[in-house]
Write a protein that holds these residues in place. Structure first.
Motif, mmCIF file in Angstrom:
data_model
loop_
_atom_site.group_PDB
_atom_site.id
_atom_site.type_symbol
_atom_site.label_atom_id
_atom_site.label_comp_id
_atom_site.label_asym_id
_atom_site.label_seq_id
_atom_site.Cartn_x
_atom_site.Cartn_y
_atom_site.Cartn_z
ATOM 1 N N SER A 249 0.821 -1.194 0.145
ATOM 2 C CA SER A 249 0.159 -0.006 0.020
ATOM 3 C C SER A 249 0.872 1.242 0.173
ATOM 4 O O SER A 249 1.834 1.315 0.846
ATOM 5 N N PRO A 250 0.590 2.108 -0.880
ATOM 6 C CA PRO A 250 1.314 3.457 -0.998
ATOM 7 C C PRO A 250 1.190 4.447 0.283
ATOM 8 O O PRO A 250 1.910 5.266 0.423
ATOM 9 N N ARG A 251 0.012 4.367 1.081
ATOM 10 C CA ARG A 251 -0.461 4.942 2.121
ATOM 11 C C ARG A 251 -0.306 4.295 3.394
ATOM 12 O O ARG A 251 -0.298 3.056 3.532
ATOM 13 N N CYS A 252 -0.266 5.186 4.418
ATOM 14 C CA CYS A 252 -0.179 4.517 5.930
ATOM 15 C C CYS A 252 -1.564 4.109 6.211
ATOM 16 O O CYS A 252 -2.508 5.185 6.471
ATOM 17 N N GLU A 253 -1.964 3.000 6.245
ATOM 18 C CA GLU A 253 -3.270 2.313 6.386
ATOM 19 C C GLU A 253 -3.342 1.002 7.337
ATOM 20 O O GLU A 253 -2.224 0.517 7.186
ATOM 21 N N VAL A 254 -4.602 0.693 7.751
ATOM 22 C CA VAL A 254 -4.518 -0.570 8.241
ATOM 23 C C VAL A 254 -5.021 -1.512 7.237
ATOM 24 O O VAL A 254 -5.757 -1.455 6.405
ATOM 25 N N VAL A 255 -4.137 -2.820 7.161
ATOM 26 C CA VAL A 255 -4.249 -3.718 6.162
ATOM 27 C C VAL A 255 -4.533 -5.076 6.778
ATOM 28 O O VAL A 255 -4.232 -5.265 8.163
ATOM 29 N N THR A 256 -4.961 -6.138 6.158
ATOM 30 C CA THR A 256 -4.996 -7.409 6.474
ATOM 31 C C THR A 256 -3.997 -8.218 6.262
ATOM 32 O O THR A 256 -3.664 -8.435 4.995
ATOM 33 N N ALA A 257 -3.174 -8.714 7.088
ATOM 34 C CA ALA A 257 -2.012 -9.657 6.675
ATOM 35 C C ALA A 257 -2.471 -11.042 7.181
ATOM 36 O O ALA A 257 -3.326 -11.089 7.820
ATOM 37 N N VAL A 258 -1.823 -12.063 6.417
ATOM 38 C CA VAL A 258 -1.910 -13.466 6.627
ATOM 39 C C VAL A 258 -0.681 -14.058 6.840
ATOM 40 O O VAL A 258 0.384 -13.927 6.349
ATOM 41 N N MET A 259 -0.742 -14.860 8.011
ATOM 42 C CA MET A 259 0.486 -15.440 8.577
ATOM 43 C C MET A 259 0.262 -17.061 8.262
ATOM 44 O O MET A 259 -0.837 -17.606 8.597
ATOM 45 N N THR A 260 1.191 -17.647 7.822
ATOM 46 C CA THR A 260 1.069 -19.257 7.403
ATOM 47 C C THR A 260 2.160 -19.707 8.478
ATOM 48 O O THR A 260 3.212 -19.429 8.379
#
Length: 81
Positions: A46-57
């Motif tokens: 994401s080019p902006r500072c924002e909340v994203v959903t990460a996925v950990m395997t």
């Protein structure tokens, strides 16, 4: 700005993204996942500072492969002052 107005759309988007992949378990506050080894963490760019959903395997103590989604800040946030 009211944080609820920001948080609600983000939670809805995260919920929709998680619904697409039934093998990914969403993290719930207070849960204690059995993580023996982290194999990979996928975080959307994401080019902006924002909340994203990460996925950990990861692998658990029974050597089963599992995936866990959680909310985090984008990489752009680490570059901001």
């Amino acid at each position: 700005m009211n944080m609820r107005l920001i948080a609600l759309p983000l939670l809805l988007i995260a919920g929709l993204a998680q619904a697409e992949d039934s093998n990914v378990q969403p993290y719930r506050y207070g849960s204690q996942p059995d993580i023996a080894q982290v194999l990979r963490i996928d975080k959307p760019a994401s080019p902006r500072c924002e909340v994203v959903t990460a996925v950990m395997t990861y692998r658990d103590s029974t050597d089963s492969l599992r995936r866990l989604s959680y909310l985090t800040t984008s990489e752009a946030c680490t570059r901001q002052n």
